[in-house]
Enzyme design. Structure first.
Site, mmCIF file in Angstrom:
data_model
loop_
_atom_site.group_PDB
_atom_site.id
_atom_site.type_symbol
_atom_site.label_atom_id
_atom_site.label_comp_id
_atom_site.label_asym_id
_atom_site.label_seq_id
_atom_site.Cartn_x
_atom_site.Cartn_y
_atom_site.Cartn_z
ATOM 1 N N LYS A 82 0.797 -1.083 -0.105
ATOM 2 C CA LYS A 82 0.051 -0.125 -0.107
ATOM 3 C C LYS A 82 0.893 0.984 0.004
ATOM 4 O O LYS A 82 2.057 1.261 0.680
ATOM 5 C CB LYS A 82 -0.897 0.034 1.221
ATOM 6 N N GLY A 182 -24.132 4.142 3.448
ATOM 7 C CA GLY A 182 -23.199 4.699 2.343
ATOM 8 C C GLY A 182 -23.548 4.410 0.778
ATOM 9 O O GLY A 182 -23.598 3.067 0.406
ATOM 10 N N VAL A 186 -19.608 2.208 -4.478
ATOM 11 C CA VAL A 186 -19.797 0.862 -4.108
ATOM 12 C C VAL A 186 -21.286 0.711 -3.953
ATOM 13 O O VAL A 186 -22.205 -0.085 -4.275
ATOM 14 C CB VAL A 186 -18.939 -0.004 -3.065
HETATM 15 P P1 NAD Z 1 -17.170 6.274 -1.654
HETATM 16 O O1 NAD Z 1 -16.283 7.391 -1.009
HETATM 17 O O2 NAD Z 1 -17.336 6.729 -2.958
HETATM 18 O O3 NAD Z 1 -18.364 6.239 -0.919
HETATM 19 C C1 NAD Z 1 -18.593 6.166 0.869
HETATM 20 C C2 NAD Z 1 -20.037 6.748 0.910
HETATM 21 O O4 NAD Z 1 -20.190 6.710 2.410
HETATM 22 C C3 NAD Z 1 -20.128 8.499 0.722
HETATM 23 O O5 NAD Z 1 -21.215 8.429 0.020
HETATM 24 C C4 NAD Z 1 -20.119 8.771 2.093
HETATM 25 O O6 NAD Z 1 -20.942 10.001 1.880
HETATM 26 C C5 NAD Z 1 -20.988 7.960 2.683
HETATM 27 N N1 NAD Z 1 -20.731 8.034 4.279
HETATM 28 C C6 NAD Z 1 -19.565 8.330 5.023
HETATM 29 N N2 NAD Z 1 -19.896 8.653 6.165
HETATM 30 C C7 NAD Z 1 -20.904 8.067 6.483
HETATM 31 C C8 NAD Z 1 -21.882 7.741 7.515
HETATM 32 N N3 NAD Z 1 -21.449 8.249 8.592
HETATM 33 N N4 NAD Z 1 -23.100 7.213 7.155
HETATM 34 C C9 NAD Z 1 -23.529 7.074 6.114
HETATM 35 N N5 NAD Z 1 -22.806 7.171 4.899
HETATM 36 C C10 NAD Z 1 -21.643 7.667 5.289
HETATM 37 O O7 NAD Z 1 -16.542 4.945 -1.250
HETATM 38 P P2 NAD Z 1 -16.543 3.564 -2.035
HETATM 39 O O8 NAD Z 1 -15.480 3.437 -3.198
HETATM 40 O O9 NAD Z 1 -18.043 3.396 -2.352
HETATM 41 O O10 NAD Z 1 -16.049 2.751 -1.062
HETATM 42 C C11 NAD Z 1 -16.949 2.368 0.316
HETATM 43 C C12 NAD Z 1 -16.321 1.370 1.132
HETATM 44 O O11 NAD Z 1 -15.818 0.106 0.606
HETATM 45 C C13 NAD Z 1 -15.090 2.133 1.635
HETATM 46 O O12 NAD Z 1 -14.842 1.691 2.979
HETATM 47 C C14 NAD Z 1 -13.898 1.401 0.867
HETATM 48 O O13 NAD Z 1 -12.736 1.396 1.825
HETATM 49 C C15 NAD Z 1 -14.487 0.162 0.945
HETATM 50 N N6 NAD Z 1 -13.595 -0.389 -0.465
HETATM 51 C C16 NAD Z 1 -14.182 -0.022 -1.783
HETATM 52 C C17 NAD Z 1 -13.643 -0.531 -2.893
HETATM 53 C C18 NAD Z 1 -14.024 0.101 -4.075
HETATM 54 O O14 NAD Z 1 -13.592 -0.873 -5.324
HETATM 55 N N7 NAD Z 1 -14.190 1.054 -4.386
HETATM 56 C C19 NAD Z 1 -13.056 -1.804 -2.783
HETATM 57 C C20 NAD Z 1 -12.622 -2.494 -1.407
HETATM 58 C C21 NAD Z 1 -13.214 -1.593 -0.380
#
Ligand code: NAD
Length: 355
Positions: A82, A182, A186
């Site tokens: 990372k 959220g 995803v």
């Molecule tokens: P993102 O930043 O696009 O979305 C996160 C969402 O969560 C945002 O809309 C934000 O407003 C919302 N949020 C933040 N705090 C919140 C709360 N307290 N209550 C409700 N909603 C809240 O991120 P993403 O890419 O969709 O990823 C989501 C999660 O999945 C993260 O933890 C990320 O590390 C994990 N993840 C993502 C991927 C990927 O391919 N994008 C892969 C593995 C893991």
């Protein structure tokens, strides 16, 4: 002054930790390689306004180790690594900064592949890629894999169906109440799949546009972030932040299955025991959310659509095995998954010694 790359002594169990500085562009970053037992390390680059160098170092160490587990269990022929760039992703980005970072990644000679993580976009990665072939998750190019989020969502969806089958006796989600916390890259894609599968959606996000869209387009019920753990639900899909499952929230959780994309959902490892004691099936996050890194691995290995599809199906099969083994052994699902990772790493290390 030129780019300065300083090898730091990594903690026991880690292979490499480098601190990267470039005064001209303002780059201040760490790259950590936790393990190359299964292959070259791969894991995203995060840009975050860390309060201190120590905070950034701690984060990169924790995240790199997590990638070793995620990549090993997804059978990708990749190790765990990372990187983190210290800075504000809204105000501190520049071409010079990403070029300097690209040169730092290149200096590792292919031991580490980088991609997007929090705060980094495919456009940023394209600049990194102008300095090194070891930057992936690109939008253009012969094997470009683009945004990994749709693949993460698909993997979570498939696992969620396996969880439903094990707990409710059927993978059919019609009428099941699923709370998606959220609605980002995803979460929204997952909510769309759940809606199409006939689930009743409850959604929560700080972003009012996202919840309104889910309400209008997917007929979702909305709950405020504070009300998540007082909702009646069958399945909880955390897709926002880590650390949301604590002794207190688990005690209130009405779901029988937890399956979501968020990394590090358990506030502490012992929470797996709390979930089990309450009869809640927890599907370990790093197994469930491997779809994105599978997509990126396809780009690294220059493989096509079949590779992605087979590996995604593999995630769901692995979850099925983990749930079955947890039931028969009395171990928590996280203990079973950790045992699997330990076996994979031990086998990979012994193959390396023999080679
Ligand atoms: P993102 O930043 O696009 O979305 C996160 C969402 O969560 C945002 O809309 C934000 O407003 C919302 N949020 C933040 N705090 C919140 C709360 N307290 N209550 C409700 N909603 C809240 O991120 P993403 O890419 O969709 O990823 C989501 C999660 O999945 C993260 O933890 C990320 O590390 C994990 N993840 C993502 C991927 C990927 O391919 N994008 C892969 C593995 C893991």
């Amino acid at each position: 002054m030129a780019l300065v790359i300083t090898d730091e002594t990594p903690p026991a169990g880690y292979e490499r930790l480098v601190h990267v500085e470039d005064v001209e562009s303002g780059l201040d970053a760490f790259i950590c390689i936790h393990s190359t037992a299964c292959g070259p390390a791969a894991g995203g680059c995060r840009m975050w306004n860390y309060a201190s160098l120590d905070d950034a170092r701690r984060d990169v160490l924790r995240l790199a180790e997590g990638m070793t587990c995620k990549n090993a269990i997804a059978d990708l022929g990749l190790g765990g690594g990372k990187s983190v760039i210290i800075g504000n992703s809204r105000t501190d980005k520049s071409e010079a900064l990403f070029r300097a970072f690209g040169r730092a990644v290149d200096s590792l000679g292919g031991l580490y592949y980088t991609a997007e993580d929090v705060g980094i976009t495919p456009d940023d990665m394209a600049i990194v890629a102008s300095e090194t072939p070891y930057a992936v998750g690109l939008n253009s190019g012969a094997h470009a894999s683009g945004d990994p989020s749709p693949f993460t969502a698909e993997g979570v969806f498939q696992c969620l169906r396996v969880g439903a089958e094990q707990v409710f006796g059927s993978a059919d989600l019609t009428g099941k109440r699923v709370l998606v916390q959220g609605l980002g890259h995803v979460g929204m894609a997952l909510a769309e799949k759940l809606h199409a599968a006939g689930a009743v959606l409850i959604v929560s996000d700080l972003n009012q546009n996202a919840v309104k869209r889910a309400q209008t387009d997917l007929g979702a019920e909305i709950c405020s972030p504070e009300e998540v753990f007082s909702q009646q639900m069958d399945i909880f899909a955390p897709c926002a932040l880590g650390g949301i499952l604590t002794a207190e929230t688990v005690a209130r959780l009405t779901a029988k299955v937890v399956c979501g994309a968020a990394n590090n959902q358990l506030a502490t490892p012992d929470i797996a025991g709390h979930l089990r004691a309450r009869g809640i099936s927890y599907l370990p996050d790093y197994v469930v959310n491997g779809g994105g890194i599978i997509s990126v691995a396809g780009e690294i290995h220059r493989r096509g659509e079949n590779y992605r599809r087979e590996r995604l199906a593999g995630i769901a099969e692995r979850i099925r095995r983990i749930l079955a083994l947890s039931q028969s052994s009395g171990k928590t699902t996280t203990e079973v998954a950790s045992d699997m990772v330990a076996d994979i790493l031990a086998q990979a290390s012994s193959r390396r010694v023999l080679a």
